[in-house]
Write a protein that holds these residues in place. Structure first.
Motif, short mmCIF file in Angstrom:
data_model
loop_
_atom_site.label_atom_id
_atom_site.label_comp_id
_atom_site.label_asym_id
_atom_site.label_seq_id
_atom_site.Cartn_x
_atom_site.Cartn_y
_atom_site.Cartn_z
N UNK A 29 -16.44 -6.23 9.13
CA UNK A 29 -17.12 -4.14 9.36
C UNK A 29 -16.66 -3.55 8.30
N UNK A 30 -15.70 -4.05 7.18
CA UNK A 30 -15.15 -2.73 6.79
C UNK A 30 -13.83 -3.63 6.06
N UNK A 31 -13.96 -3.45 4.36
CA UNK A 31 -12.88 -3.18 3.94
C UNK A 31 -12.89 -2.39 2.54
N UNK A 32 -11.66 -2.22 2.85
CA UNK A 32 -10.76 -1.13 2.45
C UNK A 32 -9.79 -1.00 0.65
N UNK A 33 -9.99 -0.84 -0.42
CA UNK A 33 -9.23 -1.55 -1.29
C UNK A 33 -8.31 -0.71 -1.95
N UNK A 34 -7.02 -1.27 -2.26
CA UNK A 34 -6.50 0.28 -2.45
C UNK A 34 -5.24 0.15 -3.43
N UNK A 35 -5.10 0.98 -4.10
CA UNK A 35 -4.12 0.78 -5.17
C UNK A 35 -3.03 0.45 -3.95
N UNK A 36 -1.84 0.76 -3.65
CA UNK A 36 -0.09 1.00 -2.78
C UNK A 36 -0.86 0.74 -2.03
N UNK A 37 0.29 -0.62 -1.25
CA UNK A 37 0.63 -1.66 -0.41
C UNK A 37 0.01 -0.70 1.17
N UNK A 38 -1.04 -0.84 1.89
CA UNK A 38 -0.96 0.37 2.96
C UNK A 38 0.03 0.16 4.05
N UNK A 39 0.67 1.03 4.99
CA UNK A 39 1.63 0.64 6.03
C UNK A 39 0.78 0.72 7.26
N UNK A 40 0.82 -0.82 7.67
CA UNK A 40 0.44 -1.57 8.55
C UNK A 40 0.97 -2.53 9.66
N UNK A 41 0.93 -1.86 11.26
CA UNK A 41 1.77 -2.55 12.03
C UNK A 41 1.52 -3.99 11.89
N UNK A 42 0.27 -3.91 11.89
CA UNK A 42 -0.55 -5.97 12.15
C UNK A 42 0.70 -5.85 10.40
N UNK A 43 0.64 -5.86 9.54
CA UNK A 43 1.14 -6.56 8.80
C UNK A 43 2.26 -6.54 8.63
N UNK A 44 3.42 -5.52 9.32
CA UNK A 44 4.72 -5.18 9.13
C UNK A 44 5.30 -6.24 10.60
N UNK A 45 4.89 -5.99 11.96
CA UNK A 45 5.50 -6.43 12.61
C UNK A 45 5.28 -7.50 13.33
N UNK A 46 3.78 -8.34 12.82
CA UNK A 46 3.27 -9.25 13.31
C UNK A 46 2.80 -10.72 12.12
N UNK A 47 2.94 -11.47 13.09
CA UNK A 47 3.02 -12.58 12.11
C UNK A 47 4.31 -12.80 11.06
N UNK A 48 5.23 -13.11 11.23
CA UNK A 48 6.19 -13.05 10.13
C UNK A 48 6.99 -13.81 10.53
N UNK A 49 7.46 -14.56 9.52
CA UNK A 49 9.19 -15.12 10.17
C UNK A 49 10.44 -14.89 9.54
N UNK A 50 11.19 -15.47 9.34
CA UNK A 50 12.86 -15.84 8.70
C UNK A 50 12.20 -15.71 7.40
#
Lengths: 405, 106
Positions: free
Chosen positions: A244-265
């Protein structure tokens, strides 16, 4: 409810299976096994779904049973379900729904479904949707996250519009770099961050679409009605449902689910040990080569001397499947299976068939292994190295059947 | 009588066309019971965890270490604003570990 009924119902829930597992001192030994393969579908069906393996109702977490993977297209009512937040709208008006595009754009837009369907080029593509944690039960010690078997995946024909076209209509500003997405799911407490995912603008491609149709029908609510993001070739962590929402940004946003989830070594083997977790991690992104057997399923009886046709599906992150092989001697020798015609594109399942005739009675193991056009193939389960999130498992699949004389 | 039926039919047709053929009526989600293992701290844990999500969501993390469960509870407080007081954290962690633990402290 009768006590016996209650017990029966508990057993049909996957949760019951996990609760019933006992763990010994040796549980910390680091190894990878074949994922759990004995769970049954629940006796309670969710809306617009047939009964599926059920891990949770709030949020709904549903896995497709193995039998589903004989078909190159997964029917909507058998398609797996994964949500992050417990509050999901149970009614969305097709006429009032809007997609909001804002942030680093020339024109803020609020697009209705009708405008998406009439003002943009309509596109269709077939793509596999797979959770990054599919088959997580393979990893020991137990990796955190939903304890999926092999069925947190499906393949559908998606129809919608290109994300690129929608963004072009809004007009990206010159300094736009990131696109953030979220849908209508909500946490219980309003202060909680939304499940927001972000895509770097340079990764935007023609294949990324906003889909309002799945296999020729409206999306089921549980798969993201009325609109979801499709990013072919990648794991589904950013395929936002009810977008429902698309937000375009200039800077990389600080997002819990990007920084802490779905990541591998972030190392060559994408692996680590429980005693020595890596500091540097990267997003899971592109899917590796994988295949599963849909028929036969483990535990069934087959007749000695009678032809049995092994069926399954194979896919990867978009390189394309070159071959699938089947082994009936524990992986010592392999025979090439027959692949279906490559008609649905490089992001779709390739269905395979392979006839075998069991020669002797007893237990028979059947394995399958896919190789893609880059020569990448599936390792044996024990060759896969551990990671804390239990992501990207793609071990050689195996079922065992009983051959009766 | 017949004209009343005709009129009713006409109204039904009008009202359905006015809402632009949105045949979707929404869904009704089932409630599914995920039984909790009985033990010290069960009721307290039930109140704190299950008010936001199913018990199925909790136990499908698999059997885990005490440190894992503690980290999860703290994440629920810090990220999801779970109303769990600092002095209650250990009670929830102890229940989770005693009943859904893997025998490892760390």
């Amino acid at each position: 409810m009768q006590r016996r009924d209650f017990f029966k119902q508990t057993l049909t829930l996957a949760g019951g299976a996990v609760v019933g597992t006992t763990f010994s001192e040796a549980s910390q030994q680091v190894e990878t096994l074949h994922p759990v393969d004995d769970r049954k579908v629940s006796d309670i069906a969710f809306p617009q779904k047939r009964p599926l393996i059920t891990y949770s109702d709030r949020p709904p977490l549903l896995e497709s049973p193995r039998e589903v993977f004989t078909s190159p297209i997964t029917p909507n009512d058998l398609f797996f379900v994964r949500w992050h937040m417990p509050m999901i709208p149970t009614y969305i008006s097709k006429n009032r729904f809007t997609l909001h595009i804002h942030g680093a754009v020339e024109r803020e837009l609020k697009l209705s479904l009708k405008s998406l369907q009439t003002e943009f080029e309509q596109v269709e593509l077939t793509a596999v949707l797979q959770c990054g944690g599919n088959s997580r039960t393979a990893f020991k010690p137990t990796a955190g996250g939903i304890q999926w078997g092999i069925g947190a995946m499906g393949c559908a024909r998606w129809k919608g519009v290109r994300l690129k076209d929608v963004l072009a209509k809004a007009g990206l500003t010159k300094d736009a770099r990131w696109i953030g997405f979220n849908g209508l799911e909500k946490a219980v407490y309003a202060e909680t961050d939304n499940f927001v995912r972000a895509l770097e603008l340079e990764k935007l491609s023609d294949n990324i679409i906003l889909a309002y149709e799945m296999n020729g029908e409206d999306l089921p609510y549980l798969n993201g009605y009325p609109l979801r993001l499709i990013i072919p070739g990648t794991y589904s962590d950013s395929w936002i449902k009810m977008i429902s929402n698309i937000k375009v940004t200039k800077e990389k946003m600080r997002l819990h689910f990007m920084e802490h989830a779905y990541r591998i070594p972030d190392n060559e083997c994408e692996c680590e040990t429980p005693d020595n977790l890596t500091q540097k991690t990267k997003p899971i992104e592109k899917m590796n080569v994988n295949s599963v057997i849909g028929y036969p399923v483990s535990g069934i009886k087959v007749k000695q001397g009678a032809e049995l046709i092994v069926r399954g599906v194979a896919f990867d992150g978009g390189e394309g499947i070159a071959k699938v092989e089947v082994s009936t001697d524990g992986g010592t020798t392999w025979q090439e299976a027959k692949l279906d015609k490559d008609e649905a594109g490089r992001y779709a399942y390739r269905a395979f068939t392979h006839p075998i005739t069991p020669k002797q009675g007893g237990t028979l193991s059947i394995m399958c292994r896919a190789t893609n056009t880059k020569g990448e193939t599936q390792p044996f389960p024990h060759e896969i190295k551990w990671n804390r999130g239990g992501y990207k498992y793609n071990g050689i699949d195996e079922v065992t059947v009983k051959v009766v004389v | 009588m017949r004209s009343v039926i005709k009129l009713t039919a006409a109204i039904i047709v009008c009202s359905t066309t006015a809402t632009f053929a949105d045949s979707n009526k929404g869904i009704k989600m089932p409630y599914i019971e995920f039984p909790m293992k009985p033990g010290k701290g069960m009721y307290s844990t039930k109140g704190k965890c299950n008010m936001c999500h199913s018990w199925g969501y909790t136990i499908n993390q698999g059997p885990q270490s005490k440190a894992f469960w503690r980290k999860k509870v703290i994440k629920m407080i810090e990220v999801f604003h779970a109303p769990i007081k600092n002095e209650d954290i250990e009670e929830v962690v102890a229940y989770l570990y005693a009943n859904y633990g893997n025998g490892e402290e760390d």
